[in-house]
Write a protein that holds these residues in place. Structure first.
Motif, short mmCIF file in Angstrom:
data_model
loop_
_atom_site.label_atom_id
_atom_site.label_comp_id
_atom_site.label_asym_id
_atom_site.label_seq_id
_atom_site.Cartn_x
_atom_site.Cartn_y
_atom_site.Cartn_z
N GLN A 189 10.14 -4.60 -5.40
CA GLN A 189 9.67 -3.29 -4.94
C GLN A 189 10.50 -3.77 -3.11
O GLN A 189 10.44 -2.92 -2.36
N VAL A 190 10.79 -5.08 -3.32
CA VAL A 190 12.00 -5.14 -1.71
C VAL A 190 12.96 -4.42 -1.61
O VAL A 190 13.27 -3.89 -0.61
N VAL A 191 13.57 -3.41 -3.01
CA VAL A 191 14.50 -3.12 -3.13
C VAL A 191 14.51 -1.47 -2.88
O VAL A 191 14.78 -0.60 -3.33
N SER A 192 13.29 -0.92 -3.01
CA SER A 192 12.40 0.40 -3.68
C SER A 192 12.44 1.39 -1.77
O SER A 192 13.16 0.85 -1.07
N GLU A 193 12.32 2.56 -2.09
CA GLU A 193 12.63 3.49 -0.95
C GLU A 193 11.51 3.01 0.11
O GLU A 193 11.12 3.29 1.26
N LEU A 194 10.36 1.97 -0.49
CA LEU A 194 8.84 1.86 0.04
C LEU A 194 9.35 0.83 1.14
O LEU A 194 8.69 0.32 1.76
N SER A 195 10.42 0.05 1.35
CA SER A 195 11.26 -1.39 1.92
C SER A 195 11.54 -1.02 2.95
O SER A 195 12.60 0.09 3.12
N GLU A 196 10.95 -0.72 3.83
CA GLU A 196 11.88 -1.26 5.76
C GLU A 196 13.00 -2.21 5.53
O GLU A 196 13.94 -1.57 5.64
N LEU A 197 12.73 -3.12 5.12
CA LEU A 197 13.95 -4.00 4.51
C LEU A 197 15.01 -3.39 4.55
O LEU A 197 16.31 -3.74 4.33
N ALA A 198 15.23 -2.85 2.60
CA ALA A 198 16.16 -2.14 2.04
C ALA A 198 16.84 -1.12 2.57
O ALA A 198 17.85 -1.19 2.77
N GLU A 199 15.49 -0.54 3.39
CA GLU A 199 16.14 0.42 4.96
C GLU A 199 17.39 0.21 5.80
O GLU A 199 17.85 0.68 5.60
N ALA A 221 1.09 -1.15 0.24
CA ALA A 221 -0.11 -0.18 0.41
C ALA A 221 0.61 1.50 -0.32
O ALA A 221 0.68 2.08 -0.68
N ASP A 222 2.05 1.48 0.72
CA ASP A 222 2.64 2.81 0.82
C ASP A 222 3.91 3.00 1.82
O ASP A 222 4.32 2.68 2.07
N HIS A 223 3.98 0.76 2.41
CA HIS A 223 5.03 0.84 2.57
C HIS A 223 5.46 -1.20 3.00
O HIS A 223 4.36 -1.76 3.30
N LEU A 224 6.47 -1.30 2.61
CA LEU A 224 6.59 -2.61 3.23
C LEU A 224 7.52 -3.50 3.96
O LEU A 224 8.69 -2.88 3.25
N ASP A 225 6.49 -3.92 4.69
CA ASP A 225 7.76 -4.75 6.29
C ASP A 225 8.85 -5.78 5.68
O ASP A 225 8.60 -5.92 4.65
#
Length: 145
Positions: free
Chosen positions: A99-109, A44-48
């Protein structure tokens, strides 16, 4: 983050995901993989973090059945056999990995702050490229007069 290495199953969430697959009936395993990929492919707006970790593990299993893929060998991966996975999961896995590597991804962060972050990103790119290989550059054809 219960993570010990960069591999697809080298974290607690992915190891638990493998256990869930092993406990599921053979005919339900594809839907478990599809569900993990769908959750990540369309956040939706964030990938945990946990959804990202499950998606990477699911994508690795899709890659393992791809003709150009590598086995998803890990002591922490599923030990029960998987059914043949349909080809449409490849596209879904690519979308999920994007999506996993996008800026929406907490994992990428989280990985961006880790020493092995660049290696993790390379591993994600390797999985993605096995499913959707980059188009090689075209050589210019000699100009004929």
């Amino acid at each position: 983050m219960g993570t010990w290495d960069i591999g697809a199953f080298d974290n607690d969430t992915a190891a638990d995901f493998a256990g869930d697959l092993d406990e599921a009936a053979l005919e339900e395993r594809e839907s478990v993989i599809r569900g993990a990929l769908k959750r990540a492919a369309d956040p939706a707006d964030h990938l945990d973090t946990s959804d990202g970790e499950r998606a990477v593990a699911a994508a690795a299993l899709v890659v393992a059945q791809h003709p150009d893929g590598e086995p998803a060998c890990s002591v922490y991966g599923p030990s029960e056999p998987l059914p043949p996975l349909p080809a449409d999961l490849r596209t879904l896995a690519v979308d999920a990995l994007d999506q996993v590597v996008s800026e929406l991804s907490e994992l990428a962060e989280l990985w961006a702050e880790a020493a092995n972050g660049p290696k993790w990103r390379q591993d994600i790119t390797r999985l993605r490229d096995a499913l959707d290989p980059p188009i090689p550059p075209q050589e210019e054809a000699p100009f004929a007069i």
